[in-house]
Design a protein around this motif. Structure first.
Motif, PDB file in Angstrom:
ATOM      1  N   ARG A  84      43.013  52.262  44.440  1.00 15.63           N
ATOM      2  CA  ARG A  84      44.082  53.109  43.897  1.00 15.63           C
ATOM      3  C   ARG A  84      45.052  52.290  43.057  1.00 15.63           C
ATOM      4  NH1 ARG A  84      46.768  57.953  45.099  1.00 15.63           N
ATOM      5  NH2 ARG A  84      48.990  57.872  44.636  1.00 15.63           N
ATOM      6  N   ARG A  85      45.432  51.097  43.555  1.00 15.48           N
ATOM      7  CA  ARG A  85      46.354  50.240  42.786  1.00 15.48           C
ATOM      8  C   ARG A  85      45.740  49.825  41.449  1.00 15.48           C
ATOM      9  NH1 ARG A  85      47.046  47.820  47.869  1.00 15.48           N
ATOM     10  NH2 ARG A  85      45.750  46.035  47.230  1.00 15.48           N
ATOM     11  N   ASN A  86      44.455  49.532  41.457  1.00 17.03           N
ATOM     12  CA  ASN A  86      43.804  49.106  40.224  1.00 17.03           C
ATOM     13  C   ASN A  86      43.720  50.232  39.202  1.00 17.03           C
ATOM     14  OD1 ASN A  86      42.452  46.253  39.967  1.00 17.03           O
ATOM     15  ND2 ASN A  86      42.379  46.774  42.145  1.00 17.03           N
ATOM     16  N   ILE A  87      43.426  51.438  39.669  1.00 21.03           N
ATOM     17  CA  ILE A  87      43.378  52.576  38.745  1.00 21.03           C
ATOM     18  C   ILE A  87      44.782  52.912  38.248  1.00 21.03           C
ATOM     19  CG2 ILE A  87      42.815  55.029  38.549  1.00 21.03           C
ATOM     20  CD1 ILE A  87      40.558  54.568  40.550  1.00 21.03           C
ATOM     21  N   ALA A  88      45.766  52.782  39.121  1.00 12.41           N
ATOM     22  CA  ALA A  88      47.152  53.100  38.742  1.00 12.41           C
ATOM     23  C   ALA A  88      47.669  52.177  37.642  1.00 12.41           C
ATOM     24  CB  ALA A  88      48.059  53.017  39.966  1.00 12.41           C
ATOM     25  N   ARG A  89      47.088  50.993  37.497  1.00 15.10           N
ATOM     26  CA  ARG A  89      47.476  50.104  36.392  1.00 15.10           C
ATOM     27  C   ARG A  89      47.195  50.756  35.048  1.00 15.10           C
ATOM     28  NH1 ARG A  89      43.616  46.348  36.886  1.00 15.10           N
ATOM     29  NH2 ARG A  89      44.455  45.143  35.144  1.00 15.10           N
ATOM     30  N   PHE A  90      46.197  51.647  35.024  1.00 17.39           N
ATOM     31  CA  PHE A  90      45.861  52.360  33.796  1.00 17.39           C
ATOM     32  C   PHE A  90      46.516  53.736  33.753  1.00 17.39           C
ATOM     33  CE2 PHE A  90      42.448  49.344  34.433  1.00 17.39           C
ATOM     34  CZ  PHE A  90      42.186  48.863  33.154  1.00 17.39           C
TER      35      PHE A  90
END
Length: 527
Positions: free
Chosen positions: A107-113
Motif C-alpha cells: 500500500r505504501r509503495n502504491i501510495a507513492r504514485f
C-alpha cells in the motif's frame, strides 16, 4: 508376444503424467510414451551450461490444482514449492513499483504514485479473489454440452446454472465483464497509475497474441490470478530444482502406482480398426497395443496428425484447423557471473527473490504488441523475470546465478526472414532492454539460451510454440475447447481420449485436464 496395456498415454508432459498417475492409481496397467530423453514437456529443468540449471520453458508454478498435489502425494515424491512473493517493476528514471506479501508495504509503495490507487488496490484484490473462487468451480467440472439433450448434459447445465445463480450479484456482473473486456478497460475501473495498470494488465497478455487493450485479455488476467498455493489465491511459487522437479514428482507418483514411462519413444500414428483405436505405432515401427489411448498433445497433433486419414469427421477437422494457436512467447535463459545491479534501489532488499516485470507503461506494452502485429519480434519486449538461484541456491554454483526471462512478443510467423536467422537478434533485444534497467547485465553474462516459438514447437511439440496449446480466447474456452461437441476429453474414435492443455480448463502448470480426462476414462470403464 506383442506388448499390451490397459492404457497408453502419448506425451510425458505434466498433464500426460497426471493422467497416467490417476489411471494407474485406479489399478490400470499404464504406459507413458515421451519423445524426448526426459519427461515434462514444457515442465523441465536442464543443465545446458556446466553447474547452471535452467527451467527452460515453464518457470513458475501456481495453477496446479491442490487436489492433484494432495491425491498424488506430490510432496511425498519430492515436490517442494518455494514462495515467490513479490513483483518489482523498475522504471528507467530510477523509480519503481514494488508489490510484496506485506499488504501495508504494498500500500505504501502504491501510495507513492497515487493514494487513491492505494485505497483501491485492496478492493481490486477482493474482487479478483471472489472472481477466482467463482471460476474455481468450473475448473473442476467436465464442460456440459449446451446443445445436447442427453440427461448428463442437462443435469450438468442445471448444476452450473444453480451454481452461477448462487453467486453474489456483483460477482456475476464482474464475471460477465471479465469474459469480454480488455485487461486495461477492466483495470481502469480501479486505477489511474500507468505503471500499476501496465504491470497488472501484463498478466492478461501472457501467452496470447493480444495487446493489453484487446478484448478478452481480462479473462486471461483472471486465469493467471486463479493460481492457488496452500489455499491462497494469487500465490505464485518456484519448485525447488526448477519446474522439472514438478514433472519428476508426478512421474514418481505414477511409477509408485505402477505406471511405466518410456522416453525417446515418439508415436507416429494410431492403429485404428472399425472406428476404434487399438494401439500405436512408434517412429521405429514398433507396435504397442492398449484398450485405451490418451493423447496429451495439442489439438492439431491429437486430431490432425496422429489418426489415419479418413478416420475423423471432416466437420470436426475443419473446426480443429481453425483452432487458434498463434504462438507469441519466447524464453531467454541466462547464466550470470554475479547478481544484476538495478538503477532503482527498492527499500525491500528481498526483491530479487520475487518477480521482476519489465512493463513500465501501457504504451510500452502496446508498442511491443505493435511490433508483433506487423510480423516482427518486440524490440523492447515485455518480460517477466525471475532469478531462480536467489530462491533455490542449488540452481547455480556458489556466487553465480541463473536468470529466467519470459519474453512477449515473439510471433511464430515472421514477416521477413526466419527464426534460425533472427534467434540471436531476439536475444540481443532482450539483453539490450535489460541493460536499460540493469546496467551491468552485459558484463556478467556467462551463457545465453534463446528459445523461440519455433524452438518450442520443434523440441517439445507445441504447435506454433503456443505455451497454452491454444489461445485462451472466449471462442476457445469451456465447452468450446478444443471444439464444440468435443470438450469432454473424448474423440470420435472409440477408446481414444484427449487430456492436454488444449482441453478444458486450459494451459499453465495446472494438471486439471489430465485429472478430469482420467475421471472420464474411468467412468467409461477405462476402455
Amino acid at each position: 508376444m506383442a506388448e499390451r496395456y490397459d492404457a497408453i498415454v502419448i506425451g510425458g508432459g505434466h498433464n500426460g503424467l497426471v493422467n497416467a498417475a490417476y489411471l494407474a492409481r485406479a489399478g490400470k496397467k499404464v504406459l507413458v510414451l515421451e519423445q524426448r530423453h526426459l519427461v515434462g514437456g514444457a515442465t523441465v529443468t536442464e543443465e545446458l551450461y556446466p553447474g547452471f540449471k535452467y527451467s527452460v520453458f515453464s518457470y513458475v508454478i501456481s495453477l496446479m490444482r491442490p487436489e492433484i498435489i494432495r491425491e498424488l502425494n506430490l510432496p511425498g515424491h519430492g515436490l517442494t514449492i518455494l514462495p515467490l512473493e513479490s513483483t518489482l517493476t523498475p522504471l528507467q528514471n530510477g523509480e519503481y513499483l514494488y508489490r510484496g506479501s506485506d499488504p501495508h508495504e504494498t500500500r505504501r509503495n502504491i501510495a507513492r504514485f497515487s493514494p487513491r490507487d492505494a485505497d483501491a488496490y485492496q478492493d481490486y484484490g477482493h474482487t479478483l479473489f471472489f472472481m477466482a473462487k467463482a471460476v474455481k468451480y468450473m475448473l473442476g467440472i467436465v464442460p456440459p454440452d449446451p446443445t445436447s439433450l442427453h440427461p448428463k448434459d442437462m443435469l450438468g447445465l442445471a448444476a452450473l446454472g444453480k451454481y452461477l445463480t448462487g453467486l453474489r450479484e456483483d460477482d456475476i456482473y464482474n464475471l460477465t465483464k471479465l469474459m469480454t473486456m480488455s485487461a486495461v478497460d477492466f483495470l481502469e475501473q480501479w486505477f489511474e497509475t500507468d505503471v500499476l495498470k501496465a504491470t497488472l494488465s501484463a498478466s492478461g497478455i501472457i501467452g496470447t497474441f493480444l495487446g493489453p487493450r484487446s478484448p478478452g485479455t481480462a479473462y486471461v488476467l483472471l486465469h493467471h490470478y486463479m493460481g492457488e498455493l496452500d489455499g491462497n489465491f494469487r500465490a505464485w511459487g518456484f519448485a525447488k530444482g526448477g519446474t522439472g522437479a514438478i514433472a519428476e514428482a508426478i512421474a514418481s507418483s505414477a511409477r509408485a502406482f505402477g505406471a511405466k514411462i518410456r522416453t525417446e519413444a515418439k508415436v507416429s500414428e494410431l492403429l485404428v480398426k472399425n472406428n476404434s483405436v487399438r494401439g500405436i505405432v512408434l517412429d521405429n515401427g514398433d507396435e504397442i497395443f492398449a484398450d485405451t489411448i490418451v493423447s496429451s498433445l495439442d489439438p492439431w497433433q491429437t486430431f490432425l496428425n496422429l489418426p489415419p486419414n479418413g478416420s475423423m469427421p471432416e466437420e470436426l477437422l475443419t473446426d480443429i484447423r481453425k483452432f487458434k494457436f498463434k504462438g507469441s512467447s519466447a524464453k531467454v535463459n541466462l547464466a550470470l557471473d554475479a547478481l544484476p545491479q538495478f538503477n532503482c534501489k527498492p527499500e525491500n532488499s528481498n526483491f530479487l527473490r520475487g518477480a521482476i516485470s519489465i512493463s513500465p507503461s501501457l504504451d510500452y506494452l502496446e508498442q511491443a504488441y505493435d511490433d508483433a502485429k506487423y510480423g516482427d519480434f518486440s524490440r523492447r519486449p515485455y518480460m517477466d523475470i525471475i532469478i531462480p538461484s536467489m530462491i533455490d541456491p542449488d540452481m547455480a554454483p556458489p556466487g553465480k546465478h541463473v536468470m529466467s526471462c519470459f519474453v512477449q512478443y515473439a510471433p511464430y510467423h515472421l514477416r521477413e526472414g526466419n527464426w534460425e536467422d533472427k534467434r540471436e537478434a531476439l536475444g540481443d533485444a532482450v539483453v539490450n532492454t535489460l541493460a536499460e534497467y540493469m546496467p551491468n547485465i552485459k558484463d556478467i553474462i556467462l551463457h545465453r539460451q534463446v528459445v523461440t516459438p519455433l524452438d518450442i514447437e520443434e523440441r517439445i511439440g507445441l504447435s506454433q510454440g503456443n505455451i497454452f496449446q491454444g489461445e485462451l480466447s472466449l471462442s476457445q474456452l469451456f465447452f468450446l475447447r478444443p471444439a464444440a461437441g468435443w470438450a469432454k476429453y473424448r474423440t470420435p474414435l472409440k477408446n481414444y481420449y484427449q487430456c492436454g492443455s488444449g482441453t478444458h480448463p486450459g494451459g499453465g502448470i495446472m494438471g486439471a485436464p489430465g485429472r478430469l480426462a482420467a475421471m472420464e476414462i474411468l467412468k467409461d470403464g477405462g476402455h
